[in-house]
Design an enzyme around this catalytic site. Structure first.
Site, PDB file in Angstrom:
ATOM      1  CD  GLN A 191      -1.791  -2.952  -2.034  1.00 14.19           C
ATOM      2  OE1 GLN A 191      -0.684  -4.391  -2.043  1.00 14.19           O
ATOM      3  NE2 GLN A 191      -2.442  -4.071  -0.820  1.00 14.19           N
ATOM      4  CG  ASP A 192      -4.207   0.759  -0.514  1.00 19.61           C
ATOM      5  OD1 ASP A 192      -5.350  -0.074  -1.872  1.00 19.61           O
ATOM      6  OD2 ASP A 192      -4.128   0.172  -0.130  1.00 19.61           O
ATOM      7  NE  ARG A 251      -8.785  -6.702  -3.389  1.00 25.70           N
ATOM      8  CZ  ARG A 251      -8.401  -7.757  -2.439  1.00 25.70           C
ATOM      9  NH1 ARG A 251      -7.815  -8.888  -1.809  1.00 25.70           N
ATOM     10  NH2 ARG A 251      -7.203  -6.920  -2.371  1.00 25.70           N
ATOM     11  CG  ASP A 253      -7.697  -3.305  -3.617  1.00 27.61           C
ATOM     12  OD1 ASP A 253      -8.491  -3.975  -4.394  1.00 27.61           O
ATOM     13  OD2 ASP A 253      -7.184  -3.779  -2.192  1.00 27.61           O
ATOM     14  CD  GLN A 293      -1.737  -2.443   2.068  1.00 28.82           C
ATOM     15  OE1 GLN A 293      -0.201  -2.479   1.905  1.00 28.82           O
ATOM     16  NE2 GLN A 293      -2.496  -2.428   2.810  1.00 28.82           N
TER      17      GLN A 293
END
Length: 563
Positions: free
Chosen positions: A379-380, A469, A401, A357
């Site tokens: 990520q993120d 998701r 994500d 993250q």
């Protein structure tokens, strides 16, 4: 992102008031009702009954005001407890201290939100559409802020002392905020709409005036950029016939010829407490790579930051959770100030996929807009944390994500570009974090293009890419009238963990195109839907984020309804 806790709520409340606008009580909200009747319509009826005074003459307005007042007291007590632990920070790991700092920050913001809500609902039993939308946004954000604090603390091994002291506040505070939101929704917002639906050509006309937009802001870039500081106050930027009011301006230039050499110094010099409608404070950022961690605090309202273009004006950093930062404070650029507007800029987090993250931008600013900006990470990448947000003609790059959070947010005419993740990972474009069935939050992706970034397109290993998701129990994401390339897995969506949230989430698709848009082989979860135009209209700029009330002042183009 850290622990993905959920709340156990009945299936009845999986649909927000947008879809079921009936009030909680069967009788008029101005009539007295029993505590049991009032509480039966909240996500936590037993807690509600234990909290409310047993006053048979109370109305839903009375009970809602009582709950919000109790919420303020709880928020103050929670902040005091966090402050006590910060005094003992030498006993904790650095990562725990970072998480406690997040909690301090978020708890203070919650007190502001709750006080603002009290001011709005104490004086009337009827709110306008825009007022009601604002109140629900503040209460929704209060729940999100408390959850964010918990997520940060639980990511790392948590001190038993902190856990014992704060756990009751997380449990009871979340339920109290949830009951407050349910009662305020029923008492003040159940009879309001989220604006009228605008479609087609009508959306291009506002208040009877035609709005045509050239690349924004051509008027600024055609000037001597270092003369901007000489602007007189409260001047109008003429953007192809549309006025954007600027009350003052400064220039950031690393070579020393502007007013400031760093963005952070320019932000610090911006005025505090600018009121809505009084114009923007403009920070013009000359092309260059700025290795800064920039934060726009809550007092710097209605700040406009303009660069010289994507990949020209770049803000970059590399904070990440592997190095001990929380997801929340890993952001290269963070903003919480109301009315923020960014144009022609790139925001990067260069930590790389291996560092997990790592946020490029964290946005918790109400009525905030990003126009022609680029967000780059893995990520993120983009943390759409809370409140109402709009992104137009932006580029978003990431892997796992990479658009996540719990704002009420619309992406319009954006390019969404999944990248090559670590081998063995799959890409999930969204991870929406709605935790309460009454939160007016969700991610709406409208008329965007979803195609593989260059590194993914040429990847030497197979990567599965999904639309999203469910990070939290009531995760809500809608794709409308967007192009989906063949990188999208035919199932469309991916579970988080087993059957978690598959019945309570709301995922929907409407009128999309491209080889990845075929819904024949999509997931068959109870919460997944292929919707019609009537349902899709709920997630448009005009209806979902009440954009007609605040976007015209930004000069940024938008379509209020469906195409």
């Amino acid at each position: 992102m850290a622990s993905r806790l959920s709340h156990l709520c009945t299936l009845l409340f999986t649909i927000l008031f947008l879809f079921s606008p009936a009030p909680i009580a069967a009788t008029s909200s101005s009539r007295a009702a029993s505590r049991d009747t009032i509480c039966s319509g909240t996500p936590h009826p037993a807690f509600c009954r234990s909290l409310l005074p047993n006053n048979s003459s109370g109305t839903i307005h009375d009970y809602a005001r009582f709950c919000v007042t109790q919420s303020i007291s709880t928020a103050n007590n929670f902040l005091s407890m966090v402050n006590q632990h910060m005094k003992s920070q030498s006993q904790y790991s650095q990562s725990t201290v970072y998480a406690l700092e997040d909690c301090q920050f978020l708890a203070a913001i919650n007190i502001d939100f709750l006080l603002t809500t009290t001011t709005s609902i104490n004086s009337t039993e009827s709110l306008s559409t825009s007022e009601a939308d604002g109140v629900l946004s503040f209460l929704s954000a209060a729940i999100t802020n408390l959850q964010t604090c918990l997520d940060g603390l639980q990511y790392w091994p948590l001190s038993s002392v902190i856990a014992n002291d704060l756990s009751p506040y997380f449990s009871n505070g979340t339920m109290l905020y949830s009951v407050s939101l349910a009662l305020v929704t029923s008492g003040w917002a159940s009879d309001t709409s989220h604006g009228r639906q605008l479609t087609g050509e009508e959306a291009i006309f506002f208040n009877g005036k035609a709005r045509r937009f050239l690349p924004w802001p051509s008027e600024i870039l055609n000037r001597d950029r270092n003369s901007l500081s000489k602007h007189t106050k409260r001047r109008m930027l003429q953007l192809d016939g549309h006025d954007v009011e600027v009350n003052d301006s400064v220039v950031v230039n690393p070579d020393g010829t502007g007013n400031f050499t760093t963005i952070g110094d320019a932000v610090a010099a911006a005025p505090n407490g600018t009121k809505a409608g009084s114009g923007f404070f403009l920070i013009f950022v000359v092309a260059g790579v700025y290795q800064e961690y920039v934060s726009i605090p809550k007092q710097k309202k209605y700040l406009m930051m303009v660069g010289e273009g994507i990949n020209q004006t770049v803000i970059t950093g590399n904070r990440n959770v592997v190095d001990g930062w929380t997801t929340f404070n890993s952001a290269t650029f963070a903003v919480v100030a109301e009315g923020f507007l960014a144009v022609n800029m790139t925001f990067r987090n260069t930590a790389g996929a291996i560092k997990q993250q790592a946020v490029a931008v964290r946005n918790g600013a109400d009525l905030s807009t990003f126009y022609r900006c680029s967000f780059e990470g893995y990520q993120d990448t983009l943390y759409t944390h809370s409140l109402r947000q709009f992104y137009r003609e932006c580029d978003i790059y990431g892997t796992v994500d990479f658009i996540f959070g719990n704002a009420a947010v619309v992406f319009q005419d954006c390019n969404i570009n999944p990248r090559q993740p670590l081998q063995g990972q799959f890409n999930s474009i969204t991870a929406q974090g709605r935790t309460d069935p009454n939160q007016n939050t969700g991610t709406s992706i409208h008329n965007c293009s979803i195609t593989a970034a260059d590194d993914l397109a040429s990847s030497n290993f197979t990567v599965e890419t999904y639309l999203g998701r469910p990070w939290k129990n009531y995760s809500r994401t809608v794709y409308m009238q967007s192009f989906m390339g063949d990188l999208i897995n035919p199932a469309g969506w991916h579970e988080w963990s087993g059957t978690f949230a598959l019945s309570t989430l709301y995922y929907a698709e409407y009128d999309n195109s491209g080889p990845g848009s075929n819904t024949t082989d999509r997931v068959t979860w109870p919460g997944y839907h292929v919707i019609n135009a009537t349902d899709a209209a709920n997630f448009t700029v005009s209806n979902f984020i009440a954009g007609d009330f605040w976007l015209p002042a930004t000069g940024v183009p938008y379509v209020g309804g469906l195409l």
